[in-house]
Design a protein around this motif. Structure first.
Motif, PDB file in Angstrom:
ATOM      1  N   MET A   1       1.028  -1.192  -0.092  1.00 22.20           N
ATOM      2  CA  MET A   1       0.121   0.090  -0.020  1.00 22.20           C
ATOM      3  C   MET A   1       1.164   1.810   0.371  1.00 22.20           C
ATOM      4  SD  MET A   1      -2.993   1.144   2.708  1.00 22.20           S
ATOM      5  CE  MET A   1      -3.667  -0.264   3.018  1.00 22.20           C
ATOM      6  N   SER A   2       0.379   2.399  -0.796  1.00 23.57           N
ATOM      7  CA  SER A   2       1.112   3.194  -0.591  1.00 23.57           C
ATOM      8  C   SER A   2       1.053   4.858   0.921  1.00 23.57           C
ATOM      9  CB  SER A   2       1.157   4.058  -2.040  1.00 23.57           C
ATOM     10  OG  SER A   2      -0.527   4.759  -2.156  1.00 23.57           O
ATOM     11  N   LEU A   3       2.031   4.951   0.501  1.00 21.10           N
ATOM     12  CA  LEU A   3       2.053   6.443   1.846  1.00 21.10           C
ATOM     13  C   LEU A   3       0.783   6.866   1.572  1.00 21.10           C
ATOM     14  CD1 LEU A   3       3.500   7.274   4.228  1.00 21.10           C
ATOM     15  CD2 LEU A   3       4.677   8.647   2.899  1.00 21.10           C
ATOM     16  N   ARG A   4       0.793   7.227   0.200  1.00 17.13           N
ATOM     17  CA  ARG A   4      -0.553   8.178   0.342  1.00 17.13           C
ATOM     18  C   ARG A   4      -1.781   7.890   0.480  1.00 17.13           C
ATOM     19  NH1 ARG A   4      -4.036   9.301  -3.599  1.00 17.13           N
ATOM     20  NH2 ARG A   4      -5.240  11.434  -3.704  1.00 17.13           N
ATOM     21  N   VAL A   5      -2.078   6.541  -0.344  1.00 20.79           N
ATOM     22  CA  VAL A   5      -3.327   5.520   0.499  1.00 20.79           C
ATOM     23  C   VAL A   5      -3.214   5.688   2.030  1.00 20.79           C
ATOM     24  CG1 VAL A   5      -4.556   3.806   0.075  1.00 20.79           C
ATOM     25  CG2 VAL A   5      -3.138   4.228  -1.769  1.00 20.79           C
ATOM     26  N   GLN A   6      -2.251   5.059   2.358  1.00 17.01           N
ATOM     27  CA  GLN A   6      -2.067   5.274   3.960  1.00 17.01           C
ATOM     28  C   GLN A   6      -2.724   6.113   5.089  1.00 17.01           C
ATOM     29  OE1 GLN A   6       1.903   3.959   4.996  1.00 17.01           O
ATOM     30  NE2 GLN A   6       1.319   1.433   4.632  1.00 17.01           N
ATOM     31  N   LYS A   7      -1.674   7.360   4.413  1.00 19.12           N
ATOM     32  CA  LYS A   7      -2.474   8.633   4.811  1.00 19.12           C
ATOM     33  C   LYS A   7      -4.219   9.562   4.951  1.00 19.12           C
ATOM     34  CE  LYS A   7       2.235  10.732   4.776  1.00 19.12           C
ATOM     35  NZ  LYS A   7       3.547  11.928   3.801  1.00 19.12           N
ATOM     36  N   VAL A   8      -4.082   8.772   3.400  1.00 17.33           N
ATOM     37  CA  VAL A   8      -6.161   9.418   3.365  1.00 17.33           C
ATOM     38  C   VAL A   8      -6.862   7.998   4.276  1.00 17.33           C
ATOM     39  CG1 VAL A   8      -7.210   9.112   1.625  1.00 17.33           C
ATOM     40  CG2 VAL A   8      -5.252  10.025   0.858  1.00 17.33           C
ATOM     41  N   ARG A   9      -5.900   6.835   4.698  1.00 14.39           N
ATOM     42  CA  ARG A   9      -6.452   5.527   5.314  1.00 14.39           C
ATOM     43  C   ARG A   9      -6.640   6.837   6.826  1.00 14.39           C
ATOM     44  NH1 ARG A   9      -4.012  -0.117   6.207  1.00 14.39           N
ATOM     45  NH2 ARG A   9      -5.500  -0.827   7.892  1.00 14.39           N
ATOM     46  N   GLU A  10      -5.541   6.590   7.287  1.00 12.80           N
ATOM     47  CA  GLU A  10      -6.116   7.043   8.845  1.00 12.80           C
ATOM     48  C   GLU A  10      -6.588   8.768   8.599  1.00 12.80           C
ATOM     49  OE1 GLU A  10      -4.804   7.246  12.385  1.00 12.80           O
ATOM     50  OE2 GLU A  10      -5.387   5.924  10.910  1.00 12.80           O
ATOM     51  N   LEU A  11      -6.410   9.598   7.883  1.00 10.79           N
ATOM     52  CA  LEU A  11      -7.249  11.175   7.501  1.00 10.79           C
ATOM     53  C   LEU A  11      -8.987  10.202   7.665  1.00 10.79           C
ATOM     54  CD1 LEU A  11      -6.888  13.769   7.702  1.00 10.79           C
ATOM     55  CD2 LEU A  11      -7.114  13.863   5.257  1.00 10.79           C
ATOM     56  N   ILE A  12      -9.381   9.659   6.944  1.00  7.89           N
ATOM     57  CA  ILE A  12     -10.719   9.647   6.378  1.00  7.89           C
ATOM     58  C   ILE A  12     -11.463   8.442   8.052  1.00  7.89           C
ATOM     59  CG2 ILE A  12     -12.353   7.636   5.611  1.00  7.89           C
ATOM     60  CD1 ILE A  12     -10.900   7.930   3.296  1.00  7.89           C
ATOM     61  N   ARG A  13     -10.247   7.356   8.259  1.00  8.88           N
ATOM     62  CA  ARG A  13     -10.833   6.796  10.004  1.00  8.88           C
ATOM     63  C   ARG A  13     -10.681   8.254  10.885  1.00  8.88           C
ATOM     64  NH1 ARG A  13      -9.187   5.776  14.431  1.00  8.88           N
ATOM     65  NH2 ARG A  13      -6.962   5.704  14.189  1.00  8.88           N
ATOM     66  N   ARG A  14     -10.025   8.980  11.099  1.00 16.04           N
ATOM     67  CA  ARG A  14     -10.300   9.799  11.837  1.00 16.04           C
ATOM     68  C   ARG A  14     -11.467  10.933  12.106  1.00 16.04           C
ATOM     69  NH1 ARG A  14      -5.703  13.490  12.035  1.00 16.04           N
ATOM     70  NH2 ARG A  14      -4.768  11.937  10.924  1.00 16.04           N
ATOM     71  N   GLU A  15     -11.426  11.061  10.916  1.00 17.19           N
ATOM     72  CA  GLU A  15     -12.540  12.689  10.128  1.00 17.19           C
ATOM     73  C   GLU A  15     -14.217  11.768  10.538  1.00 17.19           C
ATOM     74  OE1 GLU A  15     -12.315  15.049   9.850  1.00 17.19           O
ATOM     75  OE2 GLU A  15     -10.664  15.216   9.611  1.00 17.19           O
ATOM     76  N   LEU A  16     -14.570  10.401   9.780  1.00 13.21           N
ATOM     77  CA  LEU A  16     -15.070   9.628   9.603  1.00 13.21           C
ATOM     78  C   LEU A  16     -16.464   9.287  11.655  1.00 13.21           C
ATOM     79  CD1 LEU A  16     -15.452   6.372   7.532  1.00 13.21           C
ATOM     80  CD2 LEU A  16     -16.751   9.095   7.717  1.00 13.21           C
ATOM     81  N   SER A  17     -14.543   9.240  12.610  1.00  9.01           N
ATOM     82  CA  SER A  17     -14.613   9.518  13.811  1.00  9.01           C
ATOM     83  C   SER A  17     -15.052  10.095  14.700  1.00  9.01           C
ATOM     84  CB  SER A  17     -13.390   8.481  14.701  1.00  9.01           C
ATOM     85  OG  SER A  17     -12.894   7.526  14.133  1.00  9.01           O
ATOM     86  N   THR A  18     -14.941  11.242  14.537  1.00 13.31           N
ATOM     87  CA  THR A  18     -15.765  12.210  14.582  1.00 13.31           C
ATOM     88  C   THR A  18     -16.884  13.196  14.017  1.00 13.31           C
ATOM     89  OG1 THR A  18     -13.532  13.771  14.800  1.00 13.31           O
ATOM     90  CG2 THR A  18     -14.961  15.353  14.389  1.00 13.31           C
ATOM     91  N   ILE A  19     -17.259  12.204  12.843  1.00 15.22           N
ATOM     92  CA  ILE A  19     -18.160  13.162  12.672  1.00 15.22           C
ATOM     93  C   ILE A  19     -19.635  12.390  13.253  1.00 15.22           C
ATOM     94  CG2 ILE A  19     -20.003  12.169  10.083  1.00 15.22           C
ATOM     95  CD1 ILE A  19     -17.651  13.675   8.731  1.00 15.22           C
ATOM     96  N   LEU A  20     -19.259  10.480  13.218  1.00 14.49           N
ATOM     97  CA  LEU A  20     -19.548   9.677  14.205  1.00 14.49           C
ATOM     98  C   LEU A  20     -19.965  10.465  15.617  1.00 14.49           C
ATOM     99  CD1 LEU A  20     -19.068   6.473  12.793  1.00 14.49           C
ATOM    100  CD2 LEU A  20     -20.863   7.864  11.819  1.00 14.49           C
ATOM    101  N   GLU A  21     -19.025  10.152  16.212  1.00  9.95           N
ATOM    102  CA  GLU A  21     -18.987  11.398  17.829  1.00  9.95           C
ATOM    103  C   GLU A  21     -20.436  12.409  18.149  1.00  9.95           C
ATOM    104  OE1 GLU A  21     -15.836  13.598  20.974  1.00  9.95           O
ATOM    105  OE2 GLU A  21     -15.417  12.190  19.141  1.00  9.95           O
ATOM    106  N   LYS A  22     -20.432  13.338  17.125  1.00 11.22           N
ATOM    107  CA  LYS A  22     -20.855  14.397  16.648  1.00 11.22           C
ATOM    108  C   LYS A  22     -22.174  14.656  16.269  1.00 11.22           C
ATOM    109  CE  LYS A  22     -16.320  17.574  17.159  1.00 11.22           C
ATOM    110  NZ  LYS A  22     -16.588  18.831  16.475  1.00 11.22           N
ATOM    111  N   ASP A  23     -22.305  13.878  15.324  1.00 12.10           N
ATOM    112  CA  ASP A  23     -23.784  14.002  14.771  1.00 12.10           C
ATOM    113  C   ASP A  23     -24.485  12.689  14.457  1.00 12.10           C
ATOM    114  OD1 ASP A  23     -23.062  16.619  13.845  1.00 12.10           O
ATOM    115  OD2 ASP A  23     -21.946  15.617  11.644  1.00 12.10           O
TER     116      ASP A  23
END
Length: 131
Positions: A1-23
């Motif tokens: 897995m490329s570094l870009r995909v890993q970074k996007v993967r972690e960013l999406i996970r973090r932001e989805l966690s925030t979205i689910l926690e708030k909304d």
């Protein structure tokens, strides 16, 4: 897995966690994001969700997430700037539930045997090498 995909993967996970926690409120169970697996072209993203609750609550939480997918994707697209917003697919992840019995087994293991003192171990090695 490329570094870009890993970074996007972690960013999406973090932001989805925030979205689910708030909304995304679910009063009868706890919903957590365990892992996110985007496809290499970033068009689709599989979200592995852990739900702490009864089995019927788990299925209901996944259905609720699937129904609110458009809202969640729109909110994610506002937070994470990508060429195209990935289509989210929610999957129930039961890895934590499978891991709890293993942890219980590990906790119930007998204590390890004490190590032999260095001089006793050397004496036994000398006897076996002399023979």
């Amino acid at each position: 897995m490329s570094l870009r995909v890993q970074k996007v993967r972690e960013l999406i996970r973090r932001e989805l966690s925030t979205i689910l926690e708030k909304d995304f409120r679910n009063d009868d169970c706890l919903v957590t994001i365990h892992d996110v697996s985007p496809t290499p072209d970033m068009r689709q993203c599989f979200v592995y969700v852990g739900v702490i609750g009864k089995p019927h609550q788990q299925d209901a939480a996944i259905e609720k997430l699937t129904k609110a997918r458009g809202f969640i994707q729109r909110d994610l697209y506002k937070r994470v700037k990508l060429r195209s917003s990935p289509q989210l697919f929610f999957r129930l992840d039961k890895s934590v539930e499978r891991g709890v019995p293993l942890l219980n087994i590990i906790d119930n293991l007998p204590p390890p045997l004490p190590d032999l003192p260095p001089d006793e171990g050397d004496a036994q090695e000398a006897k076996s090498s002399a023979a």
